[in-house]
Design a protein around this motif. Sequence first.
Motif, PDB file in Angstrom:
ATOM      1  N   LEU A   1      -4.905   0.330   0.024  1.00  0.00           N
ATOM      2  CA  LEU A   1      -3.529   0.702  -0.920  1.00  0.00           C
ATOM      3  C   LEU A   1      -3.643   1.529  -2.013  1.00  0.00           C
ATOM      4  O   LEU A   1      -2.949   2.544  -2.264  1.00  0.00           O
ATOM      5  CB  LEU A   1      -2.939  -0.710  -1.210  1.00  0.00           C
ATOM      6  CG  LEU A   1      -1.556  -0.632  -2.101  1.00  0.00           C
ATOM      7  CD1 LEU A   1      -0.466   0.074  -0.925  1.00  0.00           C
ATOM      8  CD2 LEU A   1      -1.096  -1.918  -2.215  1.00  0.00           C
TER       9      LEU A   1
ATOM     10  N   THR B   1      -4.706  -3.428   4.310  1.00  0.00           N
ATOM     11  CA  THR B   1      -3.400  -3.333   4.600  1.00  0.00           C
ATOM     12  C   THR B   1      -3.183  -3.533   6.196  1.00  0.00           C
ATOM     13  O   THR B   1      -2.076  -3.771   6.799  1.00  0.00           O
ATOM     14  CB  THR B   1      -2.606  -2.104   4.044  1.00  0.00           C
ATOM     15  OG1 THR B   1      -3.146  -0.828   4.811  1.00  0.00           O
ATOM     16  CG2 THR B   1      -2.895  -2.182   2.461  1.00  0.00           C
TER      17      THR B   1
ATOM     18  N   SER C   1      -0.977   1.167   4.711  1.00  0.00           N
ATOM     19  CA  SER C   1      -0.645   2.362   4.007  1.00  0.00           C
ATOM     20  C   SER C   1      -1.154   3.379   4.695  1.00  0.00           C
ATOM     21  O   SER C   1      -0.716   4.607   4.188  1.00  0.00           O
ATOM     22  CB  SER C   1      -1.757   2.179   2.788  1.00  0.00           C
ATOM     23  OG  SER C   1      -3.121   2.082   3.128  1.00  0.00           O
TER      24      SER C   1
ATOM     25  N   SER D   1      -0.944  -7.715  -3.779  1.00  0.00           N
ATOM     26  CA  SER D   1      -0.748  -6.195  -3.397  1.00  0.00           C
ATOM     27  C   SER D   1       0.366  -5.490  -4.339  1.00  0.00           C
ATOM     28  O   SER D   1       0.215  -4.403  -4.651  1.00  0.00           O
ATOM     29  CB  SER D   1       0.082  -6.225  -2.110  1.00  0.00           C
ATOM     30  OG  SER D   1      -0.995  -6.923  -1.237  1.00  0.00           O
TER      31      SER D   1
END
Length: 558
Positions: A51, A138, A250, A535
């Motif tokens: 991310l 992710t 991502s 996150s």
Amino acid sequence: MPLLSRRGFLTSSVLGAATLGAAGPATAGPQLLRRDVTETTARAVVIGSGLGGSIAAARLAEAGVRTLVLERGRRWPTPATDTFPTFLQPDRRSSWLTPAPVFPGQPPTLYKPYTGLFEKVSGRGMSVLCGAGVGGSTLVYAGVWIKPAAAVFSAALPGLDHDELDAEHYPRAARRVGVAPMPDDVLAHPNYIGTRLFAEQARRIGMAAELLPNATDWDVVRAELAGRATPSMSVGEYFSGVNSGARLSSDRNYLADAERSGLVTVAPLHRVVDLHALAGGRYRIDVERIDTDGTVQERIAITTDAVFLGAGSTGTSRLLVRARETGTLPDLTPDAGRYWGNNGDRICLRAGVPEPAGGPQGGPLATGIRPATDDRAEAVTLSFGPAPLPFDARVMSLPGFGACDPAGEFRFDPATGDATLHWPPDGDADAQRTVRDLQQRLIAPDNPVGAGLGRTVADVAGRLPSGASGLVSRAADAPGGVVDLGTLDPITWHPLGGAVVGKVTDDRGRVEGHPGLYVVDGALVPGSTGSANPSWTIAAVVERCLDGIVTADAGTVF
């Protein structure tokens, strides 16, 4: 000239997270096939494609900066039928260069090591489960995005302005990824009986379970339920990749935008070994290009003006501590590697639930209980984590997040040439207490284990694969039918800290004393994001960092 070297263009293979390998420095790894070193240059290099690294790559591309992204893992294309292994039938794709699965609860099996999805980084007192591949963790996270309350945020992350992030950076990150709570029509489907049961259990104790934002394409989940897409998320298969493409990892948003710009090159299967400060403010990154068996194909030395560390808290911390202790990053602060925490993660398993809990249990994690409080020590989130069960086993996974102290640190071990995590068992004492207390409130109205089942917990456990059956049996034997998995194998999915704001970096992620070196991942956060999945906060903090970096440093520092 982009990525030009004395030997031509640097060729990108597949994705890699470009962090240290599972067994320490990559120089101790597999046999090298080519012993020469390719020298190349890049204006900016991002290490890691999770991310934070993906956000950095996208924002640099928008600023017109040609950028190389190094990722140690492979690229995992979706949608597909069989890109990812299923959780209960693990194979060599399941783990990073180990001969067996490392994710708790997976059935034991043996296979040839591969550059697979999960690395378990063992520490003293705590281990960390890290994702590998283009998209980083992710690819395999639960996808839930939770914002901590303002007062709790401010206590957990001193030095950052919650109101600024809440007004601009939290919303921006959510828009770019496309996070949204579970729609009512999906929640009403029979596969989501467990999610509805959790909400009903909360109602019985006078609390409300809220639907939480999630990085999921709900239209694809609808397609799964209608038989138009590979059953994945809707049958609880979201821990080890999502073949239907429902996971908004991502590589599907920030990194895809970066690559479409034509300014960003992603180099998978490129593992970073060392980071060196050079004269004149430049840096050299020593890299090994590997194949999917982990065999080194080529050594590469990249000289660059700017390095963005996005290898996750664990990868970034290990790289910095090793560089400091071996002298390749002189004058790096002693605080590098410190102020680490496990985000207060506690994952418990409840067996013998007296009502149908679902089988399969549709995912992802989509609902949680969050008692209102401004007290950091009392803040807690409790959620329901659907599992890919083949039948209704009357089992519920109950992940929780509470407060923890940033009491861990990575210490260099000269014998291995690597930095090892050290964590005290009471570092997350508040989380252990608050998560346990809320779980006990939740199950209190129910009868003792086994009530109304019509079959014994032992019978249920006997029908499950061996890894899962052992955990269910342990839960059944525990008081109230609930076992804290952290007492069996202390492990976290949410490592935070090691290069924190105000200690190692300024409030924009610039490493103090090293112009052109930046941290853009969870290493910035001192141990906890305030009793919430991290996150969203990581994304917001990194977005804010890049605001300052592209404005003040692009064109001057690099």
